[in-house]
Write a protein that holds these residues in place. Structure first.
Motif, mmCIF file in Angstrom:
data_model
loop_
_atom_site.group_PDB
_atom_site.id
_atom_site.type_symbol
_atom_site.label_atom_id
_atom_site.label_comp_id
_atom_site.label_asym_id
_atom_site.label_seq_id
_atom_site.Cartn_x
_atom_site.Cartn_y
_atom_site.Cartn_z
ATOM 1 N N MET A 33 74.455 72.333 13.687
ATOM 2 C CA MET A 33 75.393 71.250 13.448
ATOM 3 C C MET A 33 74.898 70.008 14.177
ATOM 4 S SD MET A 33 79.480 71.058 14.211
ATOM 5 C CE MET A 33 79.213 71.211 15.970
ATOM 6 N N GLN A 34 74.917 68.869 13.499
ATOM 7 C CA GLN A 34 74.411 67.637 14.082
ATOM 8 C C GLN A 34 75.181 66.460 13.518
ATOM 9 O OE1 GLN A 34 70.314 66.770 13.220
ATOM 10 N NE2 GLN A 34 70.079 65.475 15.023
ATOM 11 N N LEU A 35 75.460 65.479 14.371
ATOM 12 C CA LEU A 35 76.091 64.260 13.911
ATOM 13 C C LEU A 35 75.121 63.454 13.062
ATOM 14 C CD1 LEU A 35 77.925 62.989 17.125
ATOM 15 C CD2 LEU A 35 79.028 63.602 14.974
ATOM 16 N N THR A 36 75.612 62.922 11.960
ATOM 17 C CA THR A 36 74.817 61.983 11.189
ATOM 18 C C THR A 36 74.795 60.651 11.937
ATOM 19 O OG1 THR A 36 76.712 61.170 9.938
ATOM 20 C CG2 THR A 36 75.552 63.096 9.045
ATOM 21 N N GLU A 37 73.981 59.718 11.458
ATOM 22 C CA GLU A 37 73.932 58.410 12.103
ATOM 23 C C GLU A 37 75.305 57.747 12.069
ATOM 24 O OE1 GLU A 37 71.498 54.161 11.728
ATOM 25 O OE2 GLU A 37 70.923 55.898 10.524
ATOM 26 N N MET A 38 75.998 57.841 10.930
ATOM 27 C CA MET A 38 77.334 57.276 10.833
ATOM 28 C C MET A 38 78.315 58.044 11.716
ATOM 29 S SD MET A 38 79.150 54.875 9.703
ATOM 30 C CE MET A 38 77.976 54.186 8.519
ATOM 31 N N GLY A 39 78.089 59.362 11.839
ATOM 32 C CA GLY A 39 78.948 60.163 12.697
ATOM 33 C C GLY A 39 78.835 59.768 14.157
ATOM 34 N N MET A 40 77.614 59.438 14.605
ATOM 35 C CA MET A 40 77.426 59.008 15.985
ATOM 36 C C MET A 40 78.161 57.700 16.255
ATOM 37 S SD MET A 40 73.416 59.950 16.631
ATOM 38 C CE MET A 40 73.494 59.371 18.314
ATOM 39 N N VAL A 41 78.099 56.779 15.297
ATOM 40 C CA VAL A 41 78.809 55.509 15.442
ATOM 41 C C VAL A 41 80.310 55.755 15.510
ATOM 42 C CG1 VAL A 41 79.355 53.305 14.321
ATOM 43 C CG2 VAL A 41 77.002 54.175 14.293
ATOM 44 N N TYR A 42 80.800 56.617 14.614
ATOM 45 C CA TYR A 42 82.239 56.892 14.547
ATOM 46 C C TYR A 42 82.739 57.535 15.840
ATOM 47 C CZ TYR A 42 86.739 58.472 12.743
ATOM 48 O OH TYR A 42 88.075 58.674 12.562
ATOM 49 N N VAL A 43 82.005 58.517 16.363
ATOM 50 C CA VAL A 43 82.429 59.219 17.571
ATOM 51 C C VAL A 43 82.403 58.281 18.778
ATOM 52 C CG1 VAL A 43 81.794 61.033 19.214
ATOM 53 C CG2 VAL A 43 81.829 61.524 16.771
ATOM 54 N N ARG A 44 81.367 57.449 18.843
ATOM 55 C CA ARG A 44 81.295 56.513 19.965
ATOM 56 C C ARG A 44 82.512 55.583 19.995
ATOM 57 N NH1 ARG A 44 76.613 54.605 19.017
ATOM 58 N NH2 ARG A 44 77.234 52.731 17.884
ATOM 59 N N GLU A 45 82.880 55.049 18.844
ATOM 60 C CA GLU A 45 84.032 54.154 18.791
ATOM 61 C C GLU A 45 85.349 54.917 18.937
ATOM 62 O OE1 GLU A 45 83.740 50.910 18.895
ATOM 63 O OE2 GLU A 45 81.571 51.232 18.944
ATOM 64 N N ALA A 46 85.371 56.166 18.441
ATOM 65 C CA ALA A 46 86.573 56.978 18.574
ATOM 66 C C ALA A 46 86.898 57.244 20.031
ATOM 67 C CB ALA A 46 86.401 58.301 17.822
ATOM 68 N N ARG A 47 85.870 57.420 20.849
ATOM 69 C CA ARG A 47 86.092 57.654 22.281
ATOM 70 C C ARG A 47 86.814 56.469 22.911
ATOM 71 N NH1 ARG A 47 83.680 62.132 23.987
ATOM 72 N NH2 ARG A 47 81.708 62.820 23.065
ATOM 73 N N VAL A 48 86.421 55.258 22.524
ATOM 74 C CA VAL A 48 87.059 54.064 23.073
ATOM 75 C C VAL A 48 88.550 54.069 22.748
ATOM 76 C CG1 VAL A 48 87.132 51.544 22.987
ATOM 77 C CG2 VAL A 48 84.925 52.739 22.904
ATOM 78 N N ILE A 49 88.874 54.394 21.485
ATOM 79 C CA ILE A 49 90.272 54.425 21.060
ATOM 80 C C ILE A 49 91.048 55.502 21.806
ATOM 81 C CG2 ILE A 49 91.797 54.894 19.095
ATOM 82 C CD1 ILE A 49 89.580 53.690 17.311
ATOM 83 N N LEU A 50 90.468 56.694 21.894
ATOM 84 C CA LEU A 50 91.152 57.806 22.560
ATOM 85 C C LEU A 50 91.311 57.552 24.057
ATOM 86 C CD1 LEU A 50 89.431 60.776 20.705
ATOM 87 C CD2 LEU A 50 91.767 59.964 20.391
ATOM 88 N N ASP A 51 90.292 56.916 24.667
ATOM 89 C CA ASP A 51 90.396 56.589 26.089
ATOM 90 C C ASP A 51 91.550 55.621 26.341
ATOM 91 O OD1 ASP A 51 88.349 58.201 26.865
ATOM 92 O OD2 ASP A 51 86.824 56.619 26.942
ATOM 93 N N LYS A 52 91.721 54.656 25.435
ATOM 94 C CA LYS A 52 92.815 53.691 25.600
ATOM 95 C C LYS A 52 94.175 54.366 25.443
ATOM 96 C CE LYS A 52 90.382 49.445 24.349
ATOM 97 N NZ LYS A 52 90.333 48.280 23.441
ATOM 98 N N ILE A 53 94.269 55.288 24.493
ATOM 99 C CA ILE A 53 95.526 56.021 24.314
ATOM 100 C C ILE A 53 95.812 56.858 25.551
ATOM 101 C CG2 ILE A 53 96.704 57.797 22.961
ATOM 102 C CD1 ILE A 53 95.102 56.854 20.535
ATOM 103 N N GLN A 54 94.763 57.515 26.060
ATOM 104 C CA GLN A 54 94.928 58.339 27.261
ATOM 105 C C GLN A 54 95.359 57.492 28.455
ATOM 106 O OE1 GLN A 54 91.304 59.996 28.802
ATOM 107 N NE2 GLN A 54 92.349 61.726 29.722
ATOM 108 N N ALA A 55 94.707 56.333 28.627
ATOM 109 C CA ALA A 55 95.052 55.457 29.743
ATOM 110 C C ALA A 55 96.496 54.972 29.622
ATOM 111 C CB ALA A 55 94.095 54.265 29.784
ATOM 112 N N LEU A 56 96.911 54.631 28.408
ATOM 113 C CA LEU A 56 98.278 54.161 28.194
ATOM 114 C C LEU A 56 99.285 55.253 28.533
ATOM 115 C CD1 LEU A 56 100.310 52.097 27.147
ATOM 116 C CD2 LEU A 56 99.888 52.963 24.828
ATOM 117 N N GLU A 57 99.016 56.481 28.070
ATOM 118 C CA GLU A 57 99.916 57.596 28.351
ATOM 119 C C GLU A 57 100.064 57.814 29.861
ATOM 120 O OE1 GLU A 57 101.698 59.577 26.431
ATOM 121 O OE2 GLU A 57 101.091 58.766 24.487
ATOM 122 N N ARG A 58 98.935 57.724 30.571
ATOM 123 C CA ARG A 58 98.976 58.011 32.007
ATOM 124 C C ARG A 58 99.650 56.893 32.790
ATOM 125 N NH1 ARG A 58 93.052 60.923 32.923
ATOM 126 N NH2 ARG A 58 93.666 62.919 32.048
#
Length: 339
Positions: A86-111
């Protein structure tokens, strides 16, 4: 599995579990597009569908369907997968990188929102220099862990510059001139430095009487770009950088050892050499630097917005512990004299 530049973080996995549970407990157990995003990140961090399913308390087939639904909605393949690979495609790497930013902000807001309602909890990744980290930061963090059992600490000790974003550092304890940066800086104290040499070295090479004499002497320096090599406040502009150097190293502690052994002159932090000077093992050269040039001990925080409660508590605890540990020591006497 190859995940490119999207490293796993333990606190991220903890949040993904919480986030998934939140949606499972909703009406009909339905999940929206944001939880599909979280599941993809969980798969990448866990290294596969099965370990992600166990972490999220879901079935393998449910995980697979969520990833497929995400790809169908986006109209793009994010993962290349076979029965063994299993391997991330080039688009998958971009998506996951940006998804982390979104999830980190949600996590920070919750905390941030929940911090007043419960005891501080979560993970904090801290960096500090080797010597200062061992003698001052580590004892402070050990005491902090005893007081706040719901917080986890990941400590990185290095004398080299740490990039907060690239190395995913929450708090970096640094010593130097406080910069104007995109991150928040909090001053914790001061750390004077002293240009010094051993009596053995001075017996052989003589003691510099004026600052311009320094170009005739042997310097001990760190082998990377750092303020610890900067003698600009002690030399004339035309003479800077002319002193020879027979020994360089990436460790302040090693430079200290070489200085004690008589191999050159070094600019070293007072917390490391104050006792040596008091006992006569090292000799201080010239008067202390002006107050405006005394380096600060400061924390750089990898947050542009509201600090989570756990970070506020940590910074306050380190600052108070630093003062308590230092008072009464030769180093603290030099701090009070400089301030």
């Amino acid at each position: 599995m190859s995940v490119g530049d999207v490293p796993m973080v333990e606190s991220q996995m903890e949040f993904l579990y919480f986030y998934n549970q939140l949606f499972q407990n909703g009406t009909g157990g339905g999940m929206d597009k944001h939880s599909d995003m979280a599941i993809l990140v969980a798969v990448v961090d866990a290294g596969g569908f099965s370990p992600a399913a166990r972490a999220l308390n879901l079935t393998h087939s449910a995980i697979s369907k969520r990833i497929q639904r995400l790809e169908d909605r986006l109209g793009a393949q994010l993962l290349t997968r076979t029965t063994r690979f299993m391997q991330l495609t080039e688009m998958g790497m971009v998506y996951v990188r940006e998804a982390r930013v979104i999830l980190d902000k949600i996590q920070a807001l919750e905390r941030v929102v929940s911090s007043d309602a419960e005891a501080p909890r979560g993970s904090i990744r801290v960096s500090a220099s080797n010597v200062f980290g061992r003698h001052f930061v580590t004892p402070a963090l050990v005491g902090f862990l005893d007081r706040y059992p719901e917080i986890k600490i990941d400590l990185v000790l290095t004398d080299e510059f740490v990039d907060l974003k690239q190395d995913r550092i929450d708090v970096a304890i640094r010593i130097g001139r406080m910069p104007v940066v995109e991150h928040s800086c909090v001053k914790l104290g001061e750390s004077p430095r002293t240009l010094c040499a051993s009596p053995v070295y001075l017996d052989v090479y003589g003691k510099p009487e004026v600052r311009s004499d320094l170009v005739k002497h042997i310097r001990l320096k760190l082998n990377f770009d750092t303020e610890m090599n900067d003698l600009s406040e002690m030399t004339e502009p035309s003479l800077r950088g002319q002193a020879s150097s027979r020994f360089t190293c990436n460790s302040v502690e090693a430079i200290h050892t070489a200085c004690l052994a008589g191999h050159g002159i070094a600019l070293l932090p007072d917390y490391l050499v104050a006792q040596d000077i008091a006992d006569g093992r090292l000799i201080s050269l010239f008067s202390p630097a002006p107050d405006s040039l005394v380096p600060s001990i400061y924390a750089v925080v990898n947050y542009k917005e509201t600090l989570p409660a756990r970070l506020k508590i940590l910074l306050d605890y380190i600052s108070k512990t630093l003062v308590a540990k230092a008072q009464g020591s030769p180093w603290w006497a030099s701090v009070e004299a400089s301030g």
